[in-house]
Every structure is written in structure tokens, then in C-alpha cells.
Design a protein around this motif. Sequence first.
Motif, short mmCIF file in Angstrom:
data_model
loop_
_atom_site.label_atom_id
_atom_site.label_comp_id
_atom_site.label_asym_id
_atom_site.label_seq_id
_atom_site.Cartn_x
_atom_site.Cartn_y
_atom_site.Cartn_z
N LYS A 4 0.49 -1.49 -0.06
CA LYS A 4 -0.13 -0.07 0.15
C LYS A 4 0.92 1.87 -0.01
O LYS A 4 -0.04 2.62 -0.11
CB LYS A 4 -1.40 0.19 0.87
CG LYS A 4 -2.34 -0.96 1.34
CD LYS A 4 -2.55 -0.89 2.32
CE LYS A 4 -3.63 -1.87 2.28
NZ LYS A 4 -4.96 -1.58 3.61
N LYS A 7 1.85 1.59 -3.96
CA LYS A 7 1.13 2.35 -4.63
C LYS A 7 0.84 3.49 -4.07
O LYS A 7 0.62 4.48 -4.80
CB LYS A 7 -0.32 1.43 -4.40
CG LYS A 7 -1.09 1.46 -5.24
CD LYS A 7 -2.40 1.18 -4.50
CE LYS A 7 -4.06 1.03 -5.32
NZ LYS A 7 -5.03 0.40 -5.29
N HIS A 8 1.19 4.14 -3.08
CA HIS A 8 0.38 5.57 -2.73
C HIS A 8 1.46 6.60 -3.03
O HIS A 8 1.57 7.03 -4.26
CB HIS A 8 0.56 5.63 -1.56
CG HIS A 8 0.86 7.04 -0.25
ND1 HIS A 8 -0.58 8.18 -1.04
CD2 HIS A 8 1.53 7.80 0.31
CE1 HIS A 8 0.29 9.39 -0.44
NE2 HIS A 8 1.15 8.79 0.02
N GLU A 9 3.18 5.98 -3.35
CA GLU A 9 4.12 6.47 -3.53
C GLU A 9 4.27 6.70 -4.80
O GLU A 9 4.70 7.49 -5.23
CB GLU A 9 5.75 5.70 -3.16
CG GLU A 9 6.16 5.66 -1.17
CD GLU A 9 5.93 7.43 -1.27
OE1 GLU A 9 6.81 8.33 -1.72
OE2 GLU A 9 5.67 8.23 -0.10
N ARG A 11 1.85 7.13 -7.03
CA ARG A 11 0.25 7.54 -7.26
C ARG A 11 1.36 8.80 -7.30
O ARG A 11 0.87 9.59 -8.18
CB ARG A 11 -0.61 7.07 -6.07
CG ARG A 11 -1.58 7.99 -6.72
CD ARG A 11 -2.78 7.69 -5.93
NE ARG A 11 -3.23 5.82 -6.53
CZ ARG A 11 -4.15 5.44 -5.96
NH1 ARG A 11 -4.70 6.27 -5.04
NH2 ARG A 11 -4.20 4.31 -5.76
N ASN A 78 7.20 13.49 2.92
CA ASN A 78 6.64 12.64 3.68
C ASN A 78 6.53 12.40 5.39
O ASN A 78 5.62 11.63 5.78
CB ASN A 78 6.24 11.48 2.87
CG ASN A 78 5.18 10.79 3.09
OD1 ASN A 78 5.38 9.21 3.28
ND2 ASN A 78 3.67 11.06 2.51
#
Length: 271
Positions: A4, A7-9, A11, A78
Motif C-alpha cells: 500500500k 502504491k501511494h508513493e 501514485r 512525507n
Amino acid sequence: MLRKLLKHEFRATGRIMLPMYLVLLVTALGSNLAGRKMLDGPDILNTLGVLIVMAFGFAICGVMLMSFVLMIQRFYKNLLQDEGYLMFTLPVSVHQHIWSKLIVSAVWFIVTVLAIIAASLIVAFQGGFLWEMLDFLRYFFEGLQKLKITEAFNGTIYLVEFAVLMFLSLAAFSLQFYAALAAGHSRANRKMLWSVVWFFGFQFALQFLGSLLFISLDRLRIPGFLNMNWDVAPVAAIHMGLLFMIVCVVIYGAIFYAVTAFFLKKHLNLE
């Protein structure tokens, strides 16, 4: 959970990198057309062609610079700024946070190199270029078919070892900056200044220790060590060289990884 995070990174970073790759390829196509149609034409077209070629050069520099800046910016924004309050409340370990940043950064570095190669091929593309490439590929695959099993096996292992070395080198490169940022943000004030100080301090310390190690090995006298027969086949020598470099990069990266994890776990100051 690592999936997850990845996926976030991807995106978040893809919104920036993908348009830049598109600009790079478009300017490469424009440079190809400029080289064939504009540079030898009237003054207006010649000037326009020069500007397009310059835009292609700026696009290459921009993509390379952005992949580097984005690697630092994502870690900083982040984990070390206000988003860090949220990120460190997630059921995710510090190691997963670090690995998500490392993997994404390494992937974008690799894609950037491939995009630049593809853009350069587009610029070099001419009428007979396609047929030359097809002939090259045909001869290349014919040569592969003539290889012995051992040669094909060793060639495959070379590629795997080289790919591993490249990925680990990119990860170690990123970790140098992560460690400095994490250490600098353990301070209450002037965090970026301390990050710069830590970065150069790490570099000096590692170069000093590396020099001491090589001097010690040079002066070390192990009975029978220098008299050993070190003659090896060229194939084995290449494997040994690649594996040795992989081990060196792993040790180098592990030092910065340990520093990064330590400061993120024990001494991170988000105030």
C-alpha cells in the motif's frame, strides 16, 4: 502494508514524473523533425529548430534533476514534515517507510535512464535507421543461438548480477541523503543546515575509514596469503568482481540504512 505504501508513493510521484517523460519524448520527436526539416531551411525555421533542440536538452536535464529532487523531496515532506505526524501513526514500521521510499526512488532512476535512451533513439531515428536496428537485432539473436549453454548461462548471471548491483547502488545513493536528513532533523533548530553538515560529515568519515582500511590491508602480512595462486578464468574473475562490488555496496548502504532507521526511530524531532 508495504504494498500500500508503494502504491501511494508511485501514485504521488507518477503525477510528476510521467508528464516529464511525455515532455521528453515529445521534444525528442521535435528534435528529430528539426534535424531533418528545419535546421537546413530558412532562417525562421532554422531558429525554431535550434530552439526545439535546446528544449530537448533542457528536457533531459529536467528529467534527471527531477528524479533526484523528487527522491529527496518525498522523504523530507512525507516523513520529516507535518505529514510525518500522520505517517508514523500508521501501523507501518520505520523499515517499511524507508523501503517504500528506496524502491520507488530506484525505480524512477531506472525509468529515467530508459526514457533518456528511448528519447535519444528517437532523435537519431532516420529513414534507414529502423532497418539497421532490425538487422542488428537479427544478428544479435543469431549470435545468441550460437552460444554454448555455459556461455548463455554465464551471460544471464552477469545480467542478473549487474541488475542487482545497479539497484543496490541506487538504493545506497538514496540512503546517503536519507541518513543526513534524518540525522539533521533530530535537532530542534536549523534542521536543514544540520542535515547538510551531517551529509558531509558522513562522507568524510567513510572516506577516512576506507582509506585506513586499504592502508591496513596493504600493510597486513598474512602468511601464505600473498603466495596463493590467484590465477582464475576470465569468466570467474568477472563474477568475483561483480560479487565483490555488490558486497561493498551492501555494506556501504547498510551503514546509511542503520543510521536512517536509528534516527527515525529514536531521535526524530517533528516540532
